[in-house]
Design a protein around this motif. Structure first.
Motif, PDB file in Angstrom:
ATOM      1  N   LYS A  49      13.358  21.789 -44.020  1.00 48.09           N
ATOM      2  CA  LYS A  49      14.393  21.059 -43.277  1.00 48.09           C
ATOM      3  C   LYS A  49      14.462  21.533 -41.828  1.00 48.09           C
ATOM      4  CE  LYS A  49      17.271  20.217 -47.302  1.00 48.09           C
ATOM      5  NZ  LYS A  49      18.458  20.660 -48.039  1.00 48.09           N
ATOM      6  N   VAL A  50      14.371  22.842 -41.633  1.00 47.81           N
ATOM      7  CA  VAL A  50      14.372  23.391 -40.272  1.00 47.81           C
ATOM      8  C   VAL A  50      13.165  22.854 -39.510  1.00 47.81           C
ATOM      9  CG1 VAL A  50      14.201  25.512 -38.895  1.00 47.81           C
ATOM     10  CG2 VAL A  50      15.651  25.468 -40.938  1.00 47.81           C
ATOM     11  N   TRP A  51      11.996  22.881 -40.150  1.00 47.72           N
ATOM     12  CA  TRP A  51      10.765  22.370 -39.533  1.00 47.72           C
ATOM     13  C   TRP A  51      10.902  20.887 -39.173  1.00 47.72           C
ATOM     14  CZ3 TRP A  51       6.267  23.594 -37.380  1.00 47.72           C
ATOM     15  CH2 TRP A  51       5.309  22.595 -37.261  1.00 47.72           C
ATOM     16  N   SER A  52      11.366  20.102 -40.122  1.00 42.97           N
ATOM     17  CA  SER A  52      11.482  18.662 -39.923  1.00 42.97           C
ATOM     18  C   SER A  52      12.449  18.336 -38.782  1.00 42.97           C
ATOM     19  CB  SER A  52      11.950  17.997 -41.218  1.00 42.97           C
ATOM     20  OG  SER A  52      12.110  16.615 -41.029  1.00 42.97           O
ATOM     21  N   ASP A  53      13.610  18.988 -38.773  1.00 45.23           N
ATOM     22  CA  ASP A  53      14.584  18.768 -37.697  1.00 45.23           C
ATOM     23  C   ASP A  53      13.992  19.135 -36.344  1.00 45.23           C
ATOM     24  OD1 ASP A  53      16.391  18.011 -39.631  1.00 45.23           O
ATOM     25  OD2 ASP A  53      17.536  19.899 -39.572  1.00 45.23           O
ATOM     26  N   ARG A  54      13.252  20.219 -36.319  1.00 42.80           N
ATOM     27  CA  ARG A  54      12.633  20.664 -35.071  1.00 42.80           C
ATOM     28  C   ARG A  54      11.629  19.636 -34.548  1.00 42.80           C
ATOM     29  NH1 ARG A  54       7.449  22.791 -33.447  1.00 42.80           N
ATOM     30  NH2 ARG A  54       7.807  24.428 -31.968  1.00 42.80           N
ATOM     31  N   GLU A  55      10.751  19.173 -35.442  1.00 46.57           N
ATOM     32  CA  GLU A  55       9.745  18.204 -35.013  1.00 46.57           C
ATOM     33  C   GLU A  55      10.380  16.871 -34.605  1.00 46.57           C
ATOM     34  OE1 GLU A  55       6.306  18.363 -34.361  1.00 46.57           O
ATOM     35  OE2 GLU A  55       6.934  20.459 -34.363  1.00 46.57           O
ATOM     36  N   GLU A  56      11.456  16.479 -35.268  1.00 48.75           N
ATOM     37  CA  GLU A  56      12.183  15.264 -34.852  1.00 48.75           C
ATOM     38  C   GLU A  56      12.687  15.438 -33.420  1.00 48.75           C
ATOM     39  OE1 GLU A  56      12.622  12.319 -36.212  1.00 48.75           O
ATOM     40  OE2 GLU A  56      12.059  12.641 -38.299  1.00 48.75           O
ATOM     41  N   ALA A 101       9.304  17.355 -44.398  1.00 51.91           N
ATOM     42  CA  ALA A 101       9.904  18.623 -44.816  1.00 51.91           C
ATOM     43  C   ALA A 101       9.163  19.229 -46.005  1.00 51.91           C
ATOM     44  CB  ALA A 101      11.372  18.418 -45.169  1.00 51.91           C
ATOM     45  N   THR A 102       8.173  18.533 -46.511  1.00 54.30           N
ATOM     46  CA  THR A 102       7.402  19.012 -47.660  1.00 54.30           C
ATOM     47  C   THR A 102       6.162  19.753 -47.161  1.00 54.30           C
ATOM     48  OG1 THR A 102       8.104  17.084 -48.913  1.00 54.30           O
ATOM     49  CG2 THR A 102       6.221  18.303 -49.772  1.00 54.30           C
ATOM     50  N   PRO A 103       5.936  20.972 -47.628  1.00 53.41           N
ATOM     51  CA  PRO A 103       4.742  21.699 -47.182  1.00 53.41           C
ATOM     52  C   PRO A 103       3.468  20.992 -47.635  1.00 53.41           C
ATOM     53  CG  PRO A 103       6.198  23.147 -48.455  1.00 53.41           C
ATOM     54  CD  PRO A 103       6.731  21.762 -48.571  1.00 53.41           C
ATOM     55  N   ARG A 104       2.467  21.003 -46.770  1.00 51.22           N
ATOM     56  CA  ARG A 104       1.180  20.414 -47.166  1.00 51.22           C
ATOM     57  C   ARG A 104       0.432  21.369 -48.071  1.00 51.22           C
ATOM     58  NH1 ARG A 104      -2.217  21.246 -41.637  1.00 51.22           N
ATOM     59  NH2 ARG A 104      -3.172  23.191 -42.282  1.00 51.22           N
TER      60      ARG A 104
END
Length: 165
Positions: A49-56, A101-104
């Motif tokens: 979620k932190v990653w996804s928000d950041r990239e957004e 937000a899902t790890p690859r």
């Protein structure tokens, strides 16, 4: 010694130690912390979620104002193609892959976020290197605040799972 018998031994030791008092209690808490630290995978959804928000935010702000604006001819071409006029967004594949937000890939001690291997976004490398197009890195380095947020999520995982008693 199997994992099951090791765990049973821990339980017996804790029971003999009289709960949380003394060295047995401390050893039990340390064992819980070691167990929690050996598998951080329950923290990956929160880190995601932190990653996804950041990239957004990176895409919404043009990498916090660092991306060069699109040329007028590029904006017109994108509009003719029915695409958005955002930089680095034509088909939406790159943005979708980077904001997931899902790890690859993940394991008990690591998670990798971003485009899956083989995703059809080969053009991104030209933006990262600035070859033939303005340099626009879609994944800039984490800021100290972003790193701190991710470390806090892992700390929360350790605090909850490392102190079960």
């Amino acid at each position: 010694m199997t994992a099951g018998s090791r765990y049973a031994s821990k339980v017996r030791s804790r029971n003999r130690g009289g709960g949380l008092d003394g060295m047995a209690g401390l050893e039990g808490r340390l064992d819980d912390l070691i167990d929690a630290a050996s598998d951080l995978s329950p923290a990956w959804p929160e880190i995601g979620k932190v990653w996804s928000d950041r990239e957004e935010r990176v895409f919404a702000t043009g990498s916090f104002g660092r991306w060069a604006p699109l040329k007028v001819v590029t904006v017109l071409q994108k509009l003719r193609d029915g695409a958005t006029s955002e930089p680095l967004v034509h088909t939406g594949i790159l943005k979708h892959e980077l904001t997931s937000a899902t790890p690859r890939s993940q394991g008990p001690r690591f998670a990798v976020y971003g485009p899956a291997r083989g995703a059809v976004i080969d053009y991104a490398k030209f933006h990262v290197r600035g070859q033939g197009v303005p340099q626009r890195h879609p994944v800039p380095r984490l800021t100290p605040t972003e790193r701190r947020r991710m470390v806090e999520k892992i700390s929360d995982h350790l605090a909850v799972n490392g102190a079960r008693r």
